[in-house]
Design a protein around this motif. Structure first.
Motif, PDB file in Angstrom:
ATOM      1  N   ASP A  18       0.121  51.089  56.711  1.00 53.24           N
ATOM      2  CA  ASP A  18       0.744  50.249  58.073  1.00 53.24           C
ATOM      3  C   ASP A  18       0.602  50.392  59.293  1.00 53.24           C
ATOM      4  OD1 ASP A  18       1.107  48.411  59.614  1.00 53.24           O
ATOM      5  OD2 ASP A  18       2.788  46.896  58.062  1.00 53.24           O
ATOM      6  N   PRO A  19       0.162  50.929  60.341  1.00 55.07           N
ATOM      7  CA  PRO A  19       0.350  51.444  60.983  1.00 55.07           C
ATOM      8  C   PRO A  19       1.222  50.607  62.108  1.00 55.07           C
ATOM      9  CG  PRO A  19      -1.929  50.274  61.759  1.00 55.07           C
ATOM     10  CD  PRO A  19      -1.857  49.781  59.689  1.00 55.07           C
ATOM     11  N   ASN A  20       1.996  50.568  62.154  1.00 55.80           N
ATOM     12  CA  ASN A  20       2.273  49.501  62.756  1.00 55.80           C
ATOM     13  C   ASN A  20       4.393  49.310  62.352  1.00 55.80           C
ATOM     14  OD1 ASN A  20       0.874  47.957  64.593  1.00 55.80           O
ATOM     15  ND2 ASN A  20       0.349  46.580  62.579  1.00 55.80           N
ATOM     16  N   LEU A  27      -3.109  60.380  61.940  1.00 59.19           N
ATOM     17  CA  LEU A  27      -4.714  59.203  61.911  1.00 59.19           C
ATOM     18  C   LEU A  27      -4.979  59.189  60.866  1.00 59.19           C
ATOM     19  CD1 LEU A  27      -4.422  59.714  66.059  1.00 59.19           C
ATOM     20  CD2 LEU A  27      -3.396  57.918  65.112  1.00 59.19           C
ATOM     21  N   PHE A  52       4.359  54.651  69.197  1.00 58.24           N
ATOM     22  CA  PHE A  52       3.449  54.947  67.602  1.00 58.24           C
ATOM     23  C   PHE A  52       4.366  54.383  67.218  1.00 58.24           C
ATOM     24  CE2 PHE A  52       1.563  57.068  64.243  1.00 58.24           C
ATOM     25  CZ  PHE A  52       0.637  56.239  64.295  1.00 58.24           C
ATOM     26  N   VAL A 105       5.080  52.893  61.310  1.00 57.89           N
ATOM     27  CA  VAL A 105       5.545  54.227  61.204  1.00 57.89           C
ATOM     28  C   VAL A 105       6.543  55.060  62.042  1.00 57.89           C
ATOM     29  CG1 VAL A 105       4.426  56.547  61.656  1.00 57.89           C
ATOM     30  CG2 VAL A 105       2.868  54.128  61.414  1.00 57.89           C
ATOM     31  N   ILE A 112      -4.267  57.626  58.129  1.00 59.24           N
ATOM     32  CA  ILE A 112      -4.389  55.963  58.262  1.00 59.24           C
ATOM     33  C   ILE A 112      -5.358  55.553  58.518  1.00 59.24           C
ATOM     34  CG2 ILE A 112      -3.874  54.517  59.426  1.00 59.24           C
ATOM     35  CD1 ILE A 112      -0.823  55.540  60.761  1.00 59.24           C
ATOM     36  N   SER A 113      -6.482  56.824  58.952  1.00 59.52           N
ATOM     37  CA  SER A 113      -7.959  55.994  58.503  1.00 59.52           C
ATOM     38  C   SER A 113      -9.000  56.288  57.317  1.00 59.52           C
ATOM     39  CB  SER A 113      -8.926  56.661  59.905  1.00 59.52           C
ATOM     40  OG  SER A 113      -8.765  57.609  59.769  1.00 59.52           O
TER      41      SER A 113
END
Length: 731
Positions: A575-577, A559, A601, A579, A562-563
């Motif tokens: 791309d958080p979608n 996290l 997730f 992973v 990603i952030s």
């Protein structure tokens, strides 16, 4: 760069072969020539390397030499001549240069009528000088070539060689007297052969994963002039000897002895086994020099023969811990602490000792010791002054990444350097005078091979809810490897979790991460709390908290990456979608926990020999003690499982999360794994199949826990990439 979606299996294989072929240095030896040659002191640097050759599926070993010139005897002025072409080293198990460098000993194995036949060779500048047929002498069984027990040490007078071999199994022995190395002198006549035939089914306890068939090591001395071999007597019957070296007088040896009663526990990757430092003279008189309640390893004798340094740790508990460096004064016969265990280092400071000392680590003044060790996400180079007990860092991670000392001779250091975006290479430098070590000046031996990927270091802190009350205030790290893609490109993220759990990812060459990044993935390599390099408190914090603290740490790192767009250099976006997660052993344990605890997730999962159910693993692992320690329970050799202990192990295992798992799972299992039984992976495979979950299993019948055969590694990489492509809909 070709996009990920267009990479076919052939292109993926080609890429992996290209990255795998980068050689890794194994050893180095310096031979000085003092004279007026080329206006300075000339050194011959002899090195040996290992290289994967994927066409034949072989791991090759080769030798290469450099000429180094210390101009006008100035420590900061070294000329490096181009290296000689590499020459293939065939059948070599061990090699060692004599103290002067005039002789080289080699233990070589050849195949005669389908059987391994071992020879001890001694080479000089004029060709081969002596050959001793070890197999024909029949004094012992196979010579140990492993890094745990094995050694090949010259006496100071260069007339004798010391090594370790498997002892002969005499008629007088049985499965419960196997612990007597000194009693295994050769048997002769028909009685010995009768024993071999009559009791060939007798079970012989060995030292576990990676040390299969190594059961009763014995110390052996070869007399080069006479061509004879003697098995040394006097080793205490309750210990297995190894890591031996000569005393200066040539009449006695030092060795590490590991307790093997009442039975042997797996020793590879485990620095927590009860052991001690011993002295043994050639008449069979043996003395324990250190205490016998700790774990010791890596004894190294100073050039003046007055001091021994060695590493010391605790018995049981975490199987890899922060170690102390002890010094034994041979004249005063006392022991002092040179480098103590580091509980909680400050950022940037020395973080403790976690790995073996190189064979040659002393400065010529016999007052300083040079070594490599983990420091957060790096492996750095340090020197300790035995007078002041001060530790100084001599490496700069901004230049080469991670550093590993190969040798130091005449104060000339040879180090192996690499980075996540740079293949391995060598660098040399003279050790400065005491107090000036931080000013060392390094010379690389070549220009190196850079990849077009970026590497970022993440410092991650748990949230207040994720803190460990007993060890609060700990942070951890992660390494993010990304491709140089057009700004704003969205890339899938591979979360790469190391095993151990007490090991770590360094900023050093990693073929898997380099390959995935080149293919267009971002790779996040997480050093969760419990990893080495962050102090003993971090290691201890994980005891009793597996399956929760380590899982939360990995997710927190993901996290954070990603952030934090700064971590991605703002060039690409994770791309958080998309992973996915991968890991082996305890890393596989964590990967399965992640897809079970965060089922929406992660889109796919690849695991190598994962721990799935600690309760069912208990009776099949070579490190049964860790199965208790990792869940916070004490261990003793006479321990029997209780319902409460098995319940605790089960509750901390990812098998309990199977009903929530959604991510497709690829299992890579080794048929000869003794650390984590392949039945662990089969247990997950059947649980997922029974629920109709997507799962695929690849079985590598001849592999052990590391799955490190050359063809296996190529196969695993290809199938990993194809699995991620398929389930991220990138094909």
């Amino acid at each position: 760069m070709e996009s990920l979606a267009r990479m076919d299996p052939g292109a993926i294989n080609t890429l992996f072969r290209e990255y795998s072929r980068h050689p890794i240095p194994m050893s180095a030896f310096l031979t000085p020539f003092h004279g007026n040659i080329l206006n300075g002191t000339t050194y011959t640097l002899s090195t040996e390397w290992t290289q994967s050759e994927t066409v034949r599926g072989a791991r090759l070993q080769y030798a290469q030499q450099w000429i180094l010139i210390q101009k006008n005897n100035k420590e900061t002025d070294i000329d490096i001549l181009p290296p000689s072409p590499g020459s293939h080293v065939h059948g070599q198990l061990l090699s060692s240069y004599s103290p002067t460098g005039d002789l080289k000993a080699v233990v070589r194995e050849t195949n005669i009528q389908g059987l391994g036949h071992q020879f001890l060779e001694v080479w000089s500048n004029y060709g081969i000088k002596k050959v001793i047929d070890l197999t024909a002498l029949n004094k012992h069984r196979r010579v140990y070539e492993d890094g745990q027990f094995g050694c090949l040490a010259w006496s100071r007078c260069e007339s004798k060689l010391l090594y370790v071999a498997e002892g002969k199994r005499s008629e007088a022995e049985s499965s419960d007297s196997v612990s007597s190395p000194s009693a295994v002198e050769s048997t002769s006549g028909t009685s010995g052969n009768h024993f071999e035939i009559q009791d060939r089914r007798l079970f012989w306890d060995d030292w576990g994963e990676g040390l299969t068939s190594k059961s009763v090591p014995v110390l052996c001395v070869a007399d080069v002039g006479k061509g004879t071999v003697t098995v040394l007597q006097g080793v205490p019957p309750h210990v297995s000897p190894g890591q031996a070296l000569w005393a200066h007088d040539g009449q006695s040896v030092f060795f590490v002895g590991w307790w093997h009663e009442p039975f042997r526990l797996g020793l590879r990757f485990c620095s927590n086994r009860r052991s001690a430092l011993f002295s043994l003279d050639l008449e069979g008189n043996c003395e324990c020099l250190s205490g016998d309640t700790h774990s010791v390893s890596a004894p190294r004798l100073s050039p003046d023969g007055c001091f021994l340094v060695y590493l010391q740790g605790q018995v049981f508990g975490p199987h890899r811990q922060c170690l102390s460096m002890q010094q034994y004064d041979l004249e005063k016969r006392n022991i002092s602490v040179l480098v103590d265990v580091v509980k909680r280092p400050k950022k940037g400071d020395f973080a403790g000792l976690y790995e073996a000392l190189p064979p040659r680590c002393w400065a010529s003044d016999s007052k300083r010791v040079v070594f490599s060790s983990a420091r957060r996400n790096w492996r750095d180079l340090f020197v300790v002054d035995t007078t002041t007990r001060s530790v100084t860092r001599m490496s700069d991670p901004e230049i080469f990444g991670s550093w590993k000392l190969l040798t130091i001779q005449n104060d000339l250091m040879v180090v192996h350097c690499s980075h996540l975006n740079e293949a391995p290479r060598l660098a040399v430098a003279f050790l400065p005078s005491a107090g000036l070590e931080a000013e060392v000046s390094w010379d690389p031996l070549d220009e190196g091979h850079l990849l077009g990927v970026a590497v970022d270091i993440l410092d991650v802190s748990p949230t207040p809810q994720e803190e460990n009350p007993e060890y609060s205030g700990l942070d951890f790290g992660a390494l993010l490897v990304t491709s140089h893609l057009p700004s704003g490109t969205k890339v899938p993220l591979v979360v790469f979790v190391h095993g151990g759990p007490h090991s770590q990812f360094f900023t050093e060459w990693n073929v898997t991460s380099a390959g995935l990044a080149t293919l267009g993935f971002a790779v996040l390599m997480v050093n969760y709390r419990g990893s080495t390099g962050f102090g003993q408190d971090s290691i201890l914090s994980l005891t009793g908290n597996i399956g929760s603290q380590d899982v939360k740490d990995v997710q927190r790192a993901v996290l954070t990456a990603i952030s934090d767009q700064n971590a991605c250099q703002k060039a690409v976006t994770l791309d958080p979608n998309k992973v996915v997660v991968m890991g082996g052993s305890h890393g596989g344990f964590l990967a399965c926990h992640l897809i079970g605890q965060y089922p929406d997730f992660y889109k796919a999962c690849v695991v190598r020999n994962p721990v799935i159910n600690a309760a069912t693993l208990l009776g099949t692992s070579d490190i049964v003690d860790w199965r208790y320690s990792c869940v916070g329970l004490p261990y003793s050799f006479n321990q029997l499982p209780t319902p409460e202990a098995l319940t605790t192990m089960l509750q901390k295992s990812p098998i309990t999360h199977v009903p929530q798992m959604k991510a497709p799972v690829l299992l890579l299992l080794a048929g000869k794994d003794r650390r984590v039984s392949p039945h662990q992976g089969l247990e997950l495979y059947r649980a997922l199949r029974s629920r109709g979950s997507p799962v695929r299993l690849l079985w590598f019948e001849e592999d052990g826990h590391s799955l490190d055969r050359v063809d296996t590694q190529a196969d695993c990489f290809l199938n990993t990439v194809l699995w991620f492509q398929q389930h991220l809909y990138l094909q």
